[in-house]
Scaffold this active site. Structure first.
Site, PDB file in Angstrom:
ATOM      1  N   CYS A  58       0.796  -1.237   0.000  1.00 10.84           N
ATOM      2  CA  CYS A  58       0.000   0.000   0.000  1.00 10.84           C
ATOM      3  C   CYS A  58       0.821   1.275   0.000  1.00 10.84           C
ATOM      4  CB  CYS A  58      -0.958   0.000   1.185  1.00 10.84           C
ATOM      5  SG  CYS A  58      -2.302  -1.204   0.994  1.00 10.84           S
ATOM      6  N   GLN A  59       2.088   1.211   0.389  1.00 10.54           N
ATOM      7  CA  GLN A  59       2.900   2.429   0.335  1.00 10.54           C
ATOM      8  C   GLN A  59       3.250   2.741  -1.118  1.00 10.54           C
ATOM      9  OE1 GLN A  59       6.929   2.451   2.030  1.00 10.54           O
ATOM     10  NE2 GLN A  59       6.391   4.265   3.191  1.00 10.54           N
TER      11      GLN A  59
ATOM     12  N   PRO B 105       7.980  -5.755  -4.785  1.00 11.24           N
ATOM     13  CA  PRO B 105       8.784  -4.724  -5.458  1.00 11.24           C
ATOM     14  C   PRO B 105       9.859  -4.041  -4.617  1.00 11.24           C
ATOM     15  CG  PRO B 105       6.614  -3.842  -4.921  1.00 11.24           C
ATOM     16  CD  PRO B 105       6.604  -5.282  -4.513  1.00 11.24           C
TER      17      PRO B 105
ATOM     18  N   HIS C 296      16.861  -2.461   9.020  1.00 15.49           N
ATOM     19  CA  HIS C 296      16.185  -1.262   8.508  1.00 15.49           C
ATOM     20  C   HIS C 296      14.687  -1.322   8.837  1.00 15.49           C
ATOM     21  CE1 HIS C 296      15.591   2.092   5.590  1.00 15.49           C
ATOM     22  NE2 HIS C 296      14.423   1.485   5.381  1.00 15.49           N
ATOM     23  N   GLU C 297      14.059  -2.458   8.549  1.00 13.25           N
ATOM     24  CA  GLU C 297      12.615  -2.571   8.775  1.00 13.25           C
ATOM     25  C   GLU C 297      12.281  -2.556  10.265  1.00 13.25           C
ATOM     26  OE1 GLU C 297      11.123  -1.966   6.161  1.00 13.25           O
ATOM     27  OE2 GLU C 297      12.690  -2.514   4.751  1.00 13.25           O
TER      28      GLU C 297
ATOM     29  N   HIS D 212      12.155   0.944  11.489  1.00  7.21           N
ATOM     30  CA  HIS D 212      10.896   1.622  11.120  1.00  7.21           C
ATOM     31  C   HIS D 212       9.823   1.494  12.211  1.00  7.21           C
ATOM     32  CE1 HIS D 212      10.962   3.484   7.232  1.00  7.21           C
ATOM     33  NE2 HIS D 212      11.439   2.425   6.608  1.00  7.21           N
TER      34      HIS D 212
ATOM     35  N   ASP E  69       5.056   7.836  -6.049  1.00  2.44           N
ATOM     36  CA  ASP E  69       5.758   6.723  -6.708  1.00  2.44           C
ATOM     37  C   ASP E  69       6.819   7.244  -7.680  1.00  2.44           C
ATOM     38  OD1 ASP E  69       4.260   4.877  -5.348  1.00  2.44           O
ATOM     39  OD2 ASP E  69       2.885   4.462  -6.998  1.00  2.44           O
TER      40      ASP E  69
ATOM     41  N   TYR F  44      16.461   8.545   1.788  1.00  2.00           N
ATOM     42  CA  TYR F  44      17.169   7.571   2.610  1.00  2.00           C
ATOM     43  C   TYR F  44      18.590   8.038   2.931  1.00  2.00           C
ATOM     44  CZ  TYR F  44      13.601   4.118   1.092  1.00  2.00           C
ATOM     45  OH  TYR F  44      12.435   3.441   0.842  1.00  2.00           O
TER      46      TYR F  44
ATOM     47  N   GLY G 276      12.799  -4.027  -1.095  1.00  2.00           N
ATOM     48  CA  GLY G 276      13.657  -4.859  -0.263  1.00  2.00           C
ATOM     49  C   GLY G 276      12.898  -5.347   0.954  1.00  2.00           C
TER      50      GLY G 276
ATOM     51  N   GLU H 210      12.461   7.785   6.169  1.00  2.00           N
ATOM     52  CA  GLU H 210      13.553   6.954   5.641  1.00  2.00           C
ATOM     53  C   GLU H 210      14.948   7.391   6.076  1.00  2.00           C
ATOM     54  OE1 GLU H 210      12.973   4.182   4.682  1.00  2.00           O
ATOM     55  OE2 GLU H 210      10.930   4.177   3.900  1.00  2.00           O
TER      56      GLU H 210
ATOM     57  N   GLU I 269       7.790  -2.221   6.054  1.00  2.00           N
ATOM     58  CA  GLU I 269       7.744  -2.225   7.508  1.00  2.00           C
ATOM     59  C   GLU I 269       6.337  -2.373   8.085  1.00  2.00           C
ATOM     60  OE1 GLU I 269       7.797   2.172   6.092  1.00  2.00           O
ATOM     61  OE2 GLU I 269       8.716   0.290   5.480  1.00  2.00           O
TER      62      GLU I 269
END
Length: 615
Positions: free
Chosen positions: A140-141, A264, A293-294, A297, A374, A382, A266, A316, A269
């Site tokens: 959804c992000q 799509p 990383h996740e 988050h 997008d 990041y 890596g 990020e 979160e």
């Protein structure tokens, strides 16, 4: 296009007038029609008297009914949907009765999703590892929740949710929530911590789990679940390290779901259930830092959230900064600095290629008035963001000074959505009565937030590990094949991360002497690249093969591009192939063959990269 509303340029919703407090979701999963059918019951808090309607975001959603629930009675309400805005979706207007008072308001919307909803991916059994059962997952992000349910699809709004999902009995349903109750073919979920719409997530498939720790499991298809458990065995240590840095973990459960190759990103979160790409399965845990990383988050992004995606760096940049600290605490300060320097190589490549034609998107705070999130997505928030935080940390006296501020900032804004000025105010407020106050006077905020290109100041990093990669890249770009074959220097032992960074620097070399078949073969033999299971290594090798214009190896490049649809890998590969006249027709043909297997966010951006769609 223009700004869709005053709070969020990418959402029609008006959180200053009305905000979602809780959503009750009921879905029936229809694999044959590739649709979710059901309802969402939103409990709104009306903040302004006499509002005439509620504006929600939708995208290709078929609304059946809208009903106002009050005092035990149900009252149908009028609704209408606007024409679509490309890449944004539509506005759903719900008309309210005259004199609607401030306070709580319950509205149920019965609807079904489109068979090609941009936030959902449906896989037939053949596209799964087990080949027996279908699979569905969401992403959804940034603004795809509106294709999954009518909602205030803006990170400015946070709400709790519960869900009842009806699904095939033989499959497991998981969501970004805790499982409340399991019945055959029906799973009940509850998320008691308020989240933005982009963190609502679902996955359904033939899934099994393995325990990683006290409150942590990994889920995957049977064929890979044991490899996943081994690869991500350090998850509990990472979670403990992150809690030491950031404060209490409020989400109770931290599970991982290893996705199909068409995922799509890596990682994503989603609270309680991080989605990760199978391209992390390198066999040696070398790419598990994506999990760090996740995990980060859970605080930076999920607990403290950017109010809209113009301030995405607050999600990020902070997360990369915390991720590097987790890695530093587990592997040492030299490794922390090496990772941050490696990120700068990646950023340089992004500016040179992906954002070459849109320099305005290289700013830390971007203007999304005429651009969808997008299309603005890149490594800038990041890496430029985390570099800015490292600069501030060094300026103010290092981790012992900055980490207590970081914890204070996360506590202050927990459960809230903020913009960059909120962070700035918190920083000045925290240090206002200390001897560090004057240091903040030298920070050029406009330069950091609004300037284009690389970070305006590169902090002083430990370069010992990075110098090895720099030296190797210089040798391979400046020496002939015969000179390299005689050199002992190229055979020095290097870590897998140094190998990845060296190959990245080689791609970025402006000129490479004798970049031909012999040099590529020497490179492969020297570092055993042909047998590498590491997707980051294989990705960079393929880009060097493209740069060498080895048309005879086009099939293996396309095979790699088809092995996963992670945007970090397939977008640059397609961009490189698109700039190679002899290879472009084959690349376009292949893309058109496989694009229906990609998530919308991936196919949409590659179409633009290949010039098949206007940017």
């Amino acid at each position: 296009m223009g700004r869709l509303s005053s709070v969020d340029p990418s959402s029609y919703s008006e959180p200053e007038l009305i905000t979602t407090e809780h959503s009750a979701i009921h879905w029936k999963v229809d694999f044959d029609a590739t649709k979710l059918r059901g309802s969402v019951l939103h409990r709104f808090n009306v903040l302004s008297s006499n509002i005439e309607n509620i504006l929600l975001d939708v995208r290709d959603i078929d609304v059946k009914n809208a009903t106002l629930l009050a005092g035990g009675s149900e009252q149908p309400i009028n609704y209408f949907i606007s024409d679509p805005v490309p890449d944004m979706g539509q506005k759903l207007t719900l008309e309210l009765p005259a004199g609607t008072a401030k306070g709580s308001l319950n509205v149920r919307i019965d609807y079904e999703t489109a068979s090609n909803a941009s936030g959902l991916q449906w896989l037939n059994p053949n596209q799964t590892l087990g080949k027996q059962h279908p699979y569905m997952f969401s992403q959804c992000q940034a603004i795809h929740a509106r294709s999954v349910m009518p909602c205030q699809d803006t990170p400015a709004v946070k709400f709790t949710y519960d869900a009842v999902v009806e699904h095939p009995k033989e499959l497991t349903a998981l969501m970004s929530a805790l499982i409340d109750k399991n019945e055959p073919g029906k799973t009940h979920f509850k998320q008691e911590v308020p989240i933005p719409a982009y963190l609502v997530a679902i996955a359904i498939g033939k899934l099994v789990s393995r325990r990683l720790g006290e409150n942590s499991n990994v889920w995957a298809e049977e064929a890979i679940v044991d490899a996943c458990a081994e690869e991500f065995s350090e998850t509990s240590t990472m979670l403990k390290t992150a809690s030491d840095l950031c404060g209490p973990y409020v989400w109770k459960q931290y599970d991982l779901l290893v996705m199909p190759p068409s995922f799509p990103f890596g990682g994503m979160e989603n609270p309680c259930l991080t989605f990760v790409t199978p391209t992390l399965l390198a066999g040696d845990k070398s790419l598990a830092n994506v999990v760090a990383h996740e995990i980060a988050h859970s605080w930076t992004g999920n607990l403290v959230t950017n109010k809209n995606f113009e301030h995405f760096w607050l999600n990020e940049g902070f997360t990369v900064f915390v991720e590097s600290k987790i890695v530093g605490r587990m592997q040492g300060a030299k490794e922390l600095d090496f990772r941050m320097l490696s990120n700068l190589t990646e950023l340089q490549e992004c500016l040179r290629t992906q954002l070459a034609g849109t320099p305005e998107l290289t700013r830390l705070v971007v203007d999304l008035s005429n651009c969808g999130p997008d299309d603005a997505f890149s490594s800038v928030p990041y890496i430029k963001g985390s570099t800015f935080l490292r600069y501030l940390e060094d300026l103010l006296g290092g981790p012992t000074v900055f980490e207590p501020f970081l914890r204070d900032y996360l506590k202050k804004f927990a459960y809230k959505s903020i913009v960059t000025d909120d962070f700035k105010s918190a920083l000045y407020d925290y240090f206002k009565d200390t001897d560090k106050k004057d240091k903040l006077g030298v920070v050029d905020w406009d330069l950091w937030l609004k300037s284009e290109g690389m970070p305006p100041i590169i902090p002083k990093f430990d370069e010992s590990l990075s110098n090895v990669t720099k030296d190797l890249a210089n040798q391979w770009s400046s020496k002939t094949v015969d000179e390299l074959a005689k050199s002992k220097d190229i055979n020095q032992p290097i870590s897998i991360h140094q190998l990845i960074e060296f190959l990245g620097k080689l791609i970025e070399s402006k000129t490479i002497v004798e970049l031909n078949e012999r040099k590529i073969e020497l490179l492969e033999n020297t570092y055993n690249l042909k047998n590498s299971k590491n997707a980051e290594v294989r990705f960079r090798l393929n880009r060097l093969i493209i740069r060498a214009r080895l048309i005879q190896r086009l099939d293996e490049i396309i095979e790699f591009a088809n092995s996963n649809f992670r945007m970090k890998f397939c977008r640059p590969i397609y961009r490189d192939l698109g700039a190679w006249p002899e290879a472009k027709p084959a690349a376009v043909k292949n893309f058109l063959n496989v694009k229906d297997q990609m998530m919308a966010v991936c196919s949409h951006t590659i179409e633009k990269d290949l010039g098949l769609k206007e940017t």
